[in-house]
Design an enzyme around this catalytic site. Structure first.
Site, short mmCIF file in Angstrom:
data_model
loop_
_atom_site.label_atom_id
_atom_site.label_comp_id
_atom_site.label_asym_id
_atom_site.label_seq_id
_atom_site.Cartn_x
_atom_site.Cartn_y
_atom_site.Cartn_z
N ARG A 190 0.84 -1.21 0.00
CA ARG A 190 0.00 0.00 0.00
C ARG A 190 0.87 1.26 0.00
O ARG A 190 0.55 2.26 -0.63
CB ARG A 190 -0.95 0.00 1.21
CG ARG A 190 -1.62 1.36 1.42
CD ARG A 190 -2.97 1.32 2.12
NE ARG A 190 -2.99 0.52 3.33
CZ ARG A 190 -2.42 0.86 4.49
NH1 ARG A 190 -1.74 1.99 4.61
NH2 ARG A 190 -2.51 0.06 5.53
N TYR A 209 -14.37 16.00 -18.60
CA TYR A 209 -14.88 14.63 -18.47
C TYR A 209 -16.05 14.58 -17.48
O TYR A 209 -16.00 15.22 -16.42
CB TYR A 209 -13.72 13.73 -18.00
CG TYR A 209 -14.10 12.32 -17.72
CD1 TYR A 209 -14.49 11.47 -18.75
CD2 TYR A 209 -14.07 11.82 -16.43
CE1 TYR A 209 -14.84 10.16 -18.49
CE2 TYR A 209 -14.42 10.51 -16.15
CZ TYR A 209 -14.81 9.68 -17.20
OH TYR A 209 -15.16 8.39 -16.93
N ASP A 212 -5.58 17.93 -16.78
CA ASP A 212 -5.88 16.52 -17.06
C ASP A 212 -5.40 16.25 -18.47
O ASP A 212 -5.99 16.71 -19.44
CB ASP A 212 -7.39 16.28 -16.91
CG ASP A 212 -7.77 14.82 -17.13
OD1 ASP A 212 -7.04 14.13 -17.87
OD2 ASP A 212 -8.79 14.38 -16.58
N LYS A 247 -6.59 5.04 -20.48
CA LYS A 247 -6.77 5.38 -21.88
C LYS A 247 -5.46 5.18 -22.66
O LYS A 247 -5.05 4.08 -22.85
CB LYS A 247 -7.28 6.82 -21.98
CG LYS A 247 -8.37 7.19 -20.95
CD LYS A 247 -9.74 6.66 -21.29
CE LYS A 247 -10.73 6.75 -20.13
NZ LYS A 247 -11.02 8.10 -19.64
C1 LIG Z 1 -11.62 8.50 -18.33
C2 LIG Z 1 -11.20 9.82 -17.86
C3 LIG Z 1 -11.04 10.07 -16.49
C4 LIG Z 1 -11.35 9.02 -15.44
O1 LIG Z 1 -10.46 7.96 -15.51
P1 LIG Z 1 -10.82 6.45 -15.07
O2 LIG Z 1 -9.56 5.73 -15.33
O3 LIG Z 1 -11.97 6.02 -15.93
O4 LIG Z 1 -11.20 6.50 -13.64
C5 LIG Z 1 -10.59 11.33 -16.12
N1 LIG Z 1 -10.34 12.30 -17.02
C6 LIG Z 1 -10.51 12.10 -18.35
C7 LIG Z 1 -10.23 13.20 -19.31
C8 LIG Z 1 -10.96 10.86 -18.80
O5 LIG Z 1 -11.14 10.67 -20.10
#
Ligand SMILES: *Cc1c(COP(=O)(O)O)cnc(C)c1O
Length: 410
Positions: free
Chosen positions: A60, A112, A184, A209
């Site tokens: 952890r 998002y 982000d 992603k």
């Molecule tokens: C998918 C996404 C998230 C969240 O990520 P997860 O891995 O699904 O929790 C945050 N910001 C953006 C721009 C995203 O496309």
């Protein structure tokens, strides 16, 4: 600790991001000199005696596999350190919670859906959440001057509208007002854009992603050059147990090795598809920062190495959007993006269904917006599939191919 077989010089001073992606992430001290970083799938590490901890004691807190990944990610972002989390949302949440009750969070105009939902939940804890009306730099400057702000949250390109924000200007405005800028970077990855170099305090990713890229991991990343922030985030992550598990860290590292190859192909294909979609009579506008007609194209080119693999478009007849999505065969109808295989979605019903209703009412997404994540399949196969879907869905809608000039950005 460092052995000849995995020179740290390669990690710390990469010849290029491509080399760092392919060769980075070696374990600091692997007794067997494995050529691929091994997976330490263990919860605990034995201590020599009860009063002395070794370098690792409990997963952890820290784990060799995860640490190797985090060092690689930090180098890729030009960061002091990187922390990985169980999901992108866990990473978003970790950063957003740097905003304390009574403080203000200023959010980008297009984000998002899950991020907007999480931000809304902070209001119950006394955090003031305001949204920018637009991504214009002067609008941001005025919004920042209006009230003290702890954190500004931006995406560029934004999701799903693919709007471009001037990140360097945002960083200057934030610095002037004493606000932290978080970007982000999920849609770009450090291979295309490095927000810390543009002045952001924090860069966040859903590594689910592009970074992992194979659609088989959920993971999140936060990277920063600020030592105090890094310490605060690491302490809370340890206390709350939100870190990425070793196996996921190992899978993410495997995905990272081919990021530049994947993204190069994906964005080349996305460029071709965007150009062809923009000429299609059934399409009203295409949103893709690689198109010259995109109002943010020049700005994006200044702060990024390429347009990415995400695009969205609107139909002349928005009521046919669901049909077009359903009619595609090769594109998977799925949320998420950035994977090897192409997908197609209706953000309003899917990735952005969780947008709080008050926000939906104030800043609705265009009806019938279709989002496409371009994979590594053959471009002609993908285009053939899209063309058929557009034709079959629009055949009886009265859309006349000859009646419309080529589509430009709306
Ligand atoms: C998918 C996404 C998230 C969240 O990520 P997860 O891995 O699904 O929790 C945050 N910001 C953006 C721009 C995203 O496309």
């Amino acid at each position: 600790m460092t052995t000849r077989s995995h020179s740290r010089a390669v990690v710390r001073e990469p010849a290029s991001l491509d080399t760092l992606l392919a060769r980075g992430g070696a374990l600091a001290a692997d007794p067997y000199h494995a050529t691929t970083p091994p997976l330490y799938q263990t919860a605990t590490f034995a201590q020599e005696d009860p009063t002395r901890f070794g370098e690792f004691d409990y997963t952890r807190t820290d784990n060799p596999t995860r640490r190797a990944l985090e060092e690689q990610l930090a180098s890729l972002e030009g960061a002091l350190g990187a922390l990985t989390y169980a999901s992108g949302m866990a990473a978003v949440a970790a950063c957003a919670r740097l905003v304390k009750p009574g403080e203000r969070l200023l959010a980008g105009a297009d984000l998002y859906g899950g991020t907007q939902r999480f931000f809304e939940s902070l209001e119950a804890f006394g955090v003031r959440v305001d949204y920018l009306e637009s991504h214009d730099s002067r609008v941001m400057e005025r919004a920042l001057a209006a009230a003290p702000t702890r954190l500004v949250w931006l995406e560029s390109p934004s999701n799903p509208l693919l709007e471009i924000v001037d990140l360097s200007a945002a960083a200057v405005h934030c610095a002037r007002q004493g606000a932290l800028l978080a970007v982000d970077g999920t849609a770009t990855s450090p291979w295309l854009q490095r927000p810390l170099e543009l002045g952001a305090a924090l860069v966040v990713h859903s590594a689910t992603k592009l970074l992992a890229g194979h659609g088989d991991v959920t993971a999140g990343v936060v990277a920063t050059r600020d030592e105090a922030l890094l310490r605060e985030l690491a302490a809370r992550r340890n206390a709350e147990g939100t870190a990425l598990a070793p196996f996921e860290a190992w899978l993410l590292q495997r995905g990272l090795r081919t990021l530049s190859l994947r993204l190069e192909r994906q964005q080349r294909t996305a460029e071709l598809l965007a150009e062809r979609l923009a000429q299609h009579p059934a399409v009203a506008c295409v949103r893709f920062p690689g198109l010259l007609a995109h109002p943010g194209a020049a700005l994006h080119a200044c702060q990024s190495r390429g347009p990415g693999q995400l695009l969205s478009f609107e139909l002349r007849d928005p009521s046919r959007a669901a049909e077009v999505v359903t009619a595609t065969q090769l594109f998977t109808t799925a949320v998420s993006f950035g994977g090897l295989t192409s997908s197609i979605s209706l953000p309003t019903c899917m990735s952005h269904a969780s947008v709080p209703s008050a926000r939906k009412a104030r800043a609705p997404l265009p009806a019938g917006l279709v989002r496409v994540s371009v994979g590594i399949e053959d471009v002609e196969d993908l285009w053939g599939d899209l063309q058929l879907a557009l034709e079959s869905a629009c055949a009886d809608s009265g859309t006349d191919a000859r009646a419309h000039a080529p589509a430009a950005f709306g």
